[in-house]
Design an enzyme around this catalytic site. Structure first.
Site, PDB file in Angstrom:
ATOM      1  N   LYS A 191       0.902  -1.279  -0.019  1.00 35.07           N
ATOM      2  CA  LYS A 191       0.023  -0.032   0.062  1.00 35.07           C
ATOM      3  C   LYS A 191       0.782   1.195   0.017  1.00 35.07           C
ATOM      4  O   LYS A 191       1.843   1.215   0.617  1.00 35.07           O
ATOM      5  CB  LYS A 191      -0.871  -0.133   1.216  1.00 35.07           C
ATOM      6  CG  LYS A 191      -1.912  -1.135   1.197  1.00 35.07           C
ATOM      7  CD  LYS A 191      -2.708  -1.248   2.495  1.00 35.07           C
ATOM      8  CE  LYS A 191      -3.821  -2.351   2.240  1.00 35.07           C
ATOM      9  NZ  LYS A 191      -4.816  -2.170   3.477  1.00 35.07           N
ATOM     10  N   CYS A 217     -18.067 -10.081   4.161  1.00 30.81           N
ATOM     11  CA  CYS A 217     -16.947 -10.257   4.313  1.00 30.81           C
ATOM     12  C   CYS A 217     -16.268 -11.706   5.197  1.00 30.81           C
ATOM     13  O   CYS A 217     -17.129 -12.024   6.036  1.00 30.81           O
ATOM     14  CB  CYS A 217     -16.059  -9.473   5.241  1.00 30.81           C
ATOM     15  SG  CYS A 217     -14.372  -9.624   5.263  1.00 30.81           S
TER      16      CYS A 217
END
Length: 567
Positions: free
Chosen positions: A216, A436
């Site tokens: 990231k 999720c």
């Protein structure tokens, strides 16, 4: 450190299954094309893992799973599709196209991620290829929005029209494009490019097995750390003199994911390692990616992030290795303290136009909010920007548009910034249940009740206007940056959270775990004696996270115990 070939030989026998899959995938192809053509509602485990690189996760509705199983029926499978959009920026036309797709192929919602992307939920398998193709028709992509690659590049969302933000935006877009995988598998599988068979392809940056885990990146300036730059594998902090970019300070090794009961995993903020000049941004990004690629743990995916390389090898070794990878670092450039501006409400852009920051609860664009945003974008040509706080900025509005835009939103029942308390303004939540597969408990669906219960305590103590950040995640992976805020709630078991306190609003200090499990119904009562002590004993100008850190976990735990004994 042993030479790379010796290092590879040492870990090769213990490579994780995903590493073997990547190696034999023919640069991310595998059998995805065949599996998508075979019908049915789901893909294989290999397909599941390869789809991530193309921007999609297979999911199922966990609300209905038990009942369906009892009836002998298949789970309700669907796919999440994530759009890669550097800095969260969209044109009005792109936003309207994505909005239309939410009805055509999704569950009639858009969701803003905490990394400034947009996710579609509820996409069935037969619609996966048409959805991704339609996204590409808008000149956006889902490629590398997930997977073991450099993902969506975050950037300060503030749409002030000056040289500073223009340079940041341009550098974020340049990084995003340059760090995409070179494999044409995505184009072959999803966009119908049959010539892209992989026969003459290579991955000069990533190699055939890509990175050990996700990577990231965020760019920002110190006065606008809305991106929580130090929570990223690579944080790039631009230093300007006026509107002239002097260079970037480089921070390496941030990451918030961990695993409960696995002591070798933990959240970490990135370490500042040096600086690079304005023209060396891409070189340093490639170098840091190279450090992760060559030295990350490919045996244990729970310890595969770059942060563990930094801790295992040391900052000095990492600094030297970045140089060996082709980007020698200079000393750090002087910089000011980090700050986080409030972007909600009306603001002047500096070019005679305005933006309106519209709050979006948990980032879920649905119902009246969705209808209002669609009409505002269509009628007034507003270009939306998604923020790391899961809100949307409607930009490039003329002064004459301010009153009608606001009237339109109010007519749809949208709560604007002034209707929210500071506590509600700064609350984040991940999607968690029902989609999720990692969620241990709720997050998005309980954000409202949790915020309301804690707000009642704040009002009673005269703290209603205090700026305190709340981050809620349904599991320990930290998608809502739960370890970097004032109050972090981390899903532990159904209906209960680990409680973290002591982070800071500016994103420069991690929180500590105060309690392992607190039931949702007890959160407000647990925090009440701590907040009361804060109201009575804070030092001048002291924020809540700093107060909690100063008092320490033992003293705070005793406050809660004493309140329970007396109550």
């Amino acid at each position: 450190m042993p030479p790379q070939d010796a290092f590879t030989q040492a870990v090769a026998p213990a490579l994780s299954g995903v590493e073997h899959l990547k190696a034999r995938s023919r640069l991310l192809r595998g059998r995805l094309a065949e599996e998508l053509a075979e019908g049915g509602s789901q893909v294989s485990e290999d397909g599941y893992n390869l789809l991530k690189f193309h921007g999609s996760y297979e999911q199922h509705d966990r609300d209905t799973a038990t009942a369906l199983k009892q009836r002998g029926l298949e789970k309700d499978f669907s796919f999440m599709v994530r759009v890669r959009m550097p800095g969260g920026r969209l044109t009005a036309a792109q936003y309207l196209a994505l909005d239309e797709l939410a009805d055509r192929h999704g569950n009639a919602t858009l969701r803003i991620t905490t990394r400034q992307g947009i996710q579609f939920h509820g996409v069935v398998k037969d619609d996966l290829k048409p959805t991704i193709a339609a996204i590409n028709e808008t000149l956006l992509t889902t490629m590398a929005a997930c997977g073991d690659v450099a993902r969506n590049v975050m950037c300060s969302p503030t749409p002030i029209r000056d040289g500073v933000r223009a340079r940041l935006d341009a550098d974020a877009a340049r990084l995003s494009a340059a760090l995409l995988p070179q494999s044409r598998a995505y184009h072959q599988i999803f966009l119908g490019d049959e010539a892209a068979d992989g026969s003459d392809e290579s991955e000069p940056l990533y190699g055939a097995t890509y990175l050990p885990r996700k990577f990231k990146i965020a760019l920002t300036i110190p006065e606008d750390n809305t991106v929580d730059v130090l929570t990223n594998d690579l944080g790039l902090i631009a230093i300007f003199e006026g509107e002239r970019l002097v260079g970037y300070n480089v921070a390496v090794g941030g990451g918030l994911g961990m695993t409960h009961n696995k002591a070798g995993t933990y959240p970490r903020l990135a370490s500042l390692v040096g600086s690079v000049g304005p023209d060396d941004l891409l070189a340093v990004a490639r170098a840091v990616i190279g450090v992760h690629r060559d030295h990350g743990n490919r045996a244990d995916r729970k310890r595969a992030r770059l942060k563990y390389v930094v801790d295992d090898m040391g900052v000095e070794w990492v600094r030297a290795e970045i140089g060996r990878q082709g980007a020698p670092l200079s000393p750090l450039l002087p910089m000011g303290e980090f700050a986080v501006p409030d972007l909600l409400g009306w603001h002047a852009q500096g070019d005679g136009r305005f933006w309106l920051g519209v709050p979006v609860a948990a980032g879920r664009i649905t119902g009246p909010v969705r209808r209002a945003l669609r009409e505002a974008v269509a009628r007034f040509g507003a270009d939306p920007v998604m923020t790391p706080q899961q809100d949307v900025l409607l930009t490039n509005l003329a002064a004459a548009d301010r009153a009608p835009v606001e009237a339109l939103l109010r007519a749809h029942g949208v709560d604007l910034a002034e209707a929210l308390t500071p506590f509600a303004r700064w609350a984040l939540a991940c999607p968690a249940l029902p989609t999720c597969g990692l969620a241990l408990t709720e997050a998005e669906r309980v954000q409202g009740p949790i915020v309301a219960s804690i707000e009642a305590v704040l009002r009673r103590l005269g703290l209603a206007e205090e700026r305190i950040s709340l981050r809620i995640t349904g599991c320990p992976n930290g998608c809502a940056r739960s370890y970097a805020g004032d109050i972090g709630l981390v899903g532990r078991v159904p209906g209960a959270y680990a409680l973290y306190l002591g982070g800071d609003f500016a994103g420069t200090r991690l929180s500590f775990k105060l309690f392992e499990r607190v039931r949702q119904a007890d959160l407000a009562a647990t925090l009440a004696p701590i907040l009361a002590d804060f109201a009575a004993g804070r030092q001048e100008g002291e924020e809540f996270g700093a107060f909690c850190t100063r008092r320490g976990p033992a003293a705070l735990a005793e406050l809660v115990s004493a309140a329970a004994r007396s109550g």
